[in-house]
Scaffold this active site. Structure first.
Site, PDB file in Angstrom:
ATOM      1  N   LYS A 180       9.295  34.466   6.021  1.00 39.05           N
ATOM      2  CA  LYS A 180       9.742  33.273   6.715  1.00 39.05           C
ATOM      3  C   LYS A 180       8.710  32.421   6.345  1.00 39.05           C
ATOM      4  O   LYS A 180       9.050  31.163   6.469  1.00 39.05           O
ATOM      5  CB  LYS A 180       9.856  33.735   8.127  1.00 39.05           C
ATOM      6  CG  LYS A 180      10.076  32.491   8.999  1.00 39.05           C
ATOM      7  CD  LYS A 180      10.370  32.929  10.535  1.00 39.05           C
ATOM      8  CE  LYS A 180      10.077  31.743  11.185  1.00 39.05           C
ATOM      9  NZ  LYS A 180       8.809  31.226  11.707  1.00 39.05           N
ATOM     10  N   HIS A 196       8.580  40.605  13.641  1.00 40.05           N
ATOM     11  CA  HIS A 196       7.206  41.095  13.493  1.00 40.05           C
ATOM     12  C   HIS A 196       7.459  42.733  13.346  1.00 40.05           C
ATOM     13  O   HIS A 196       6.648  43.234  12.586  1.00 40.05           O
ATOM     14  CB  HIS A 196       6.435  40.922  14.842  1.00 40.05           C
ATOM     15  CG  HIS A 196       5.961  39.412  14.953  1.00 40.05           C
ATOM     16  ND1 HIS A 196       6.536  38.647  16.349  1.00 40.05           N
ATOM     17  CD2 HIS A 196       5.195  38.524  14.147  1.00 40.05           C
ATOM     18  CE1 HIS A 196       6.019  37.245  16.178  1.00 40.05           C
ATOM     19  NE2 HIS A 196       5.281  37.361  15.216  1.00 40.05           N
ATOM     20  N   ARG A 229       8.293  30.649  18.330  1.00 40.59           N
ATOM     21  CA  ARG A 229       8.559  29.367  18.845  1.00 40.59           C
ATOM     22  C   ARG A 229      10.013  29.108  19.445  1.00 40.59           C
ATOM     23  O   ARG A 229      10.410  28.112  20.120  1.00 40.59           O
ATOM     24  CB  ARG A 229       8.072  28.132  17.900  1.00 40.59           C
ATOM     25  CG  ARG A 229       6.505  28.205  17.681  1.00 40.59           C
ATOM     26  CD  ARG A 229       6.119  26.884  16.784  1.00 40.59           C
ATOM     27  NE  ARG A 229       4.828  26.771  16.952  1.00 40.59           N
ATOM     28  CZ  ARG A 229       4.080  27.145  16.150  1.00 40.59           C
ATOM     29  NH1 ARG A 229       4.519  27.565  14.829  1.00 40.59           N
ATOM     30  NH2 ARG A 229       2.746  27.088  16.161  1.00 40.59           N
TER      31      ARG A 229
END
Ligand code: AMP
Length: 251
Positions: free
Chosen positions: A138, A28, A176
């Site tokens: 991604k 990020h 995740r």
């Protein structure tokens, strides 16, 4: 946020926008670094969007370390952090449906997911008034869907794609990944390894076959798909209960 954005625009400044669901990691933050090169003002949103999660998916348990995220975002150079509690009216009856790029791949395994993504990003763009929308490669299919939405709806924003950031062992960074046990993490490494190895093959049949064979050797992995999309090889797998996606360029 919308008033603030309109003021910024009136002052002649450009806005680069990084939408996220939080649980921030270096991937990020690489988007923020790119955003800073595009514009003086960098808006990041943190919003776990309920409409892009299907029944039985991880909406409730999705990590929400808000204070930590806030510190990371500001340190990385985000000038405006937008953390709405809710973006939907109680009786909201409008959504953005993309009918081409959202088909197949993750769209097939997560029905309704890309309608949730397209709708929330359209709402966010209307609020944030961004000149640049910064997205991670991604989520390659998400980039394709949003590129089509921006084109078809003439949204006044330029999409900038940022390469995938990986950890030292090659696993694409993802919020995740935090769900993975040590054993599952080791198994998950087969995903980037399979894609990298297979991408060196010459024909698309052998590329897909080799990636699949490699992944099938790992008992903790369940393959959802391995597909070529344009000049990329894309895959989604489950490792235990955790769903991971990845993609690599094809030569
Ligand atoms: P998310 O919070 O998972 O919705 O992701 C927010 C944005 O960060 C999306 O544009 C993602 O594609 C991007 N992103 C997530 N992980 C990575 C990564 N490892 N490298 C680059 N961008 C990423």
């Amino acid at each position: 946020m919308q008033c603030e954005a309109l003021k910024i625009k009136l002052s002649g400044k450009k806005i680069a926008f990084v939408p996220t669901m939080g649980a921030l990691h270096a991937g990020h933050l690489s988007l923020v670094t790119r955003a800073r090169k595009c514009a003086d003002v960098v808006v990041m949103s943190i919003y776990v969007n309920p409409t892009q999660f299907g029944k039985g998916e991880d909406y409730k348990k999705y990590p929400r370390p808000l204070l930590h995220d806030k510190a990371l975002a500001l340190e990385a150079g985000v000038t405006h952090l937008f953390m709405p509690k809710n973006l939907y009216h109680e009786n909201a009856s409008t959504s953005v449906v993309e009918n081409s790029q959202s088909q197949g791949l993750c769209g097939a395994w997560r029905p309704g997911h890309f309608t949730g993504v397209a709708t929330v990003v359209t709402i966010l763009l209307n609020i944030v008034q961004a000149d640049y929308l910064i997205l991670g490669q991604k989520d390659a299919q998400q980039c394709d869907v949003l590129t089509r939405v921006v084109r078809d709806l003439s949204l006044p924003v330029k999409i900038v794609r940022v390469p995938i950031l990986r950890d030292q062992k090659g696993l694409a960074l993802s919020s995740r990944n935090a769900y993975l046990s040590k054993e599952e993490y080791q198994a998950a490494l087969a995903l980037p390894q399979a894609l990298k190895l297979a991408s060196k093959q010459k024909s698309i049949e052998t590329i897909k076959k080799q990636a699949l064979l490699f992944l099938l050797k790992e008992p903790l992995i369940q393959v959802e798909y391995v597909e070529r999309v344009g000049d990329r090889l894309c895959a989604a797998v489950r490792v235990g209960n955790t769903r991971l996606i990845d993609n690599v360029p094809l030569k």
